[in-house]
Design a protein around this motif. Structure first.
Motif: not given
Length: 279
Positions: A67, A75, A195-197, A243, A247
């Protein structure tokens, strides 16, 4: 002389809570132990209202090789924005702001049930190979001395909604300790820094519905969310502040794939599907 009766805090709307969290004065009460990143237990006060909150300064974040862009705090806020857009409100009100130790995430603190007896059972280890009525099987876990037990979670509509949200935000760390039952039958999920990778990172304890059809409610939410994430919308503009472009595009793709498949995702098989430690 008897102590004065404590006047309960009045209920605040979401807008008022966000204003309180954003504009209020943060006072640090202490640090939450056991966290891999700095988590401070605080109060936040504004115009006569005060609430307890969690403050996670960016300065206290540990670098993560997978990340590399943005911050965990961003995030966390992005997860709140998506949760809010679903209408399920599964993430406590969360903002990005300056605090005593610089910019960080400030989130409303969720008080759990008043006693262990009041707390609903959401996760359990059971003997045998079947979960039993009202439960969904996750998988077998080692419990010591060469023994195993079946890990199960409740067949609960709130958990099912959270499983859909986790698939949307690509949550890489849904542990049991991140599930917070609250008074009034509410359930919140916390700790959304990983999250949100853009790559598939879904790791969760909520695999019980894997491969099963999504509910009509979930499909309606996904359809609405797809529209709200279209380029140029308010939500898309906000997400672009939190983000990366890659992403954000991956987020749109996950929503589209979930809606088209109409089933809960299954483990990819590329890495352990359950986070460690699981609690």
């Amino acid at each position: 002389m008897p102590a004065p009766e404590r006047i309960p805090s009045r209920s605040l709307t979401d807008t008022e809570l966000l204003t309180l969290l954003t504009e209020g004065t943060i006072t640090v009460l202490g640090q939450v132990g056991g966290a891999s990143n700095a988590v401070l237990h605080c109060t936040v006060a504004y115009e006569g209202e005060e609430r307890t909150c969690a403050y996670k300064p960016v300065a206290g974040e540990q670098p993560l090789w997978d990340f590399p862009d943005g911050t965990l705090a961003q995030r966390e806020v992005a997860a709140y924005e998506i949760s809010r857009a679903t209408g399920w409100d599964l993430v406590p009100p969360t903002v990005l702001r300056e605090g005593p130790y610089g910019q960080g995430m400030c989130q409303l603190w969720i008080d759990g049930p008043g006693s262990a007896e009041d707390a609903p059972s959401l996760l359990a280890l059971v003997e045998g190979e079947e979960p039993g009525d009202g439960w969904k099987a996750v998988g077998f876990a080692e419990v010591g001395e060469g023994k195993t037990a079946l890990l199960v979670h409740a067949d609960d509509v709130r958990l099912r909604r959270l499983a859909v949200l986790d698939a949307v935000i690509n949550n890489g760390d849904r542990k049991g300790g991140h599930l917070l039952p609250a008074p009034g039958g509410r359930l919140f999920g916390i700790d959304h820094g990983v999250t949100f990778n853009a790559d598939d990172k879904l790791r969760t304890l909520l695999w019980g519905w894997a491969g099963e059809p999504l509910t009509e409610e979930a499909l309606a939410v996904l359809g609405r969310l797809a529209g709200e994430l279209a380029p140029g919308t308010v939500l898309a503009t906000r997400m672009a502040e939190l983000i990366t472009p890659a992403e954000l595009e991956a987020l749109r793709e996950r929503v589209a794939v979930l809606a088209k498949s109409a089933v809960h995702p299954q483990p990819s098989g590329q890495w352990p599907p359950i986070p460690w430690p699981p609690v």
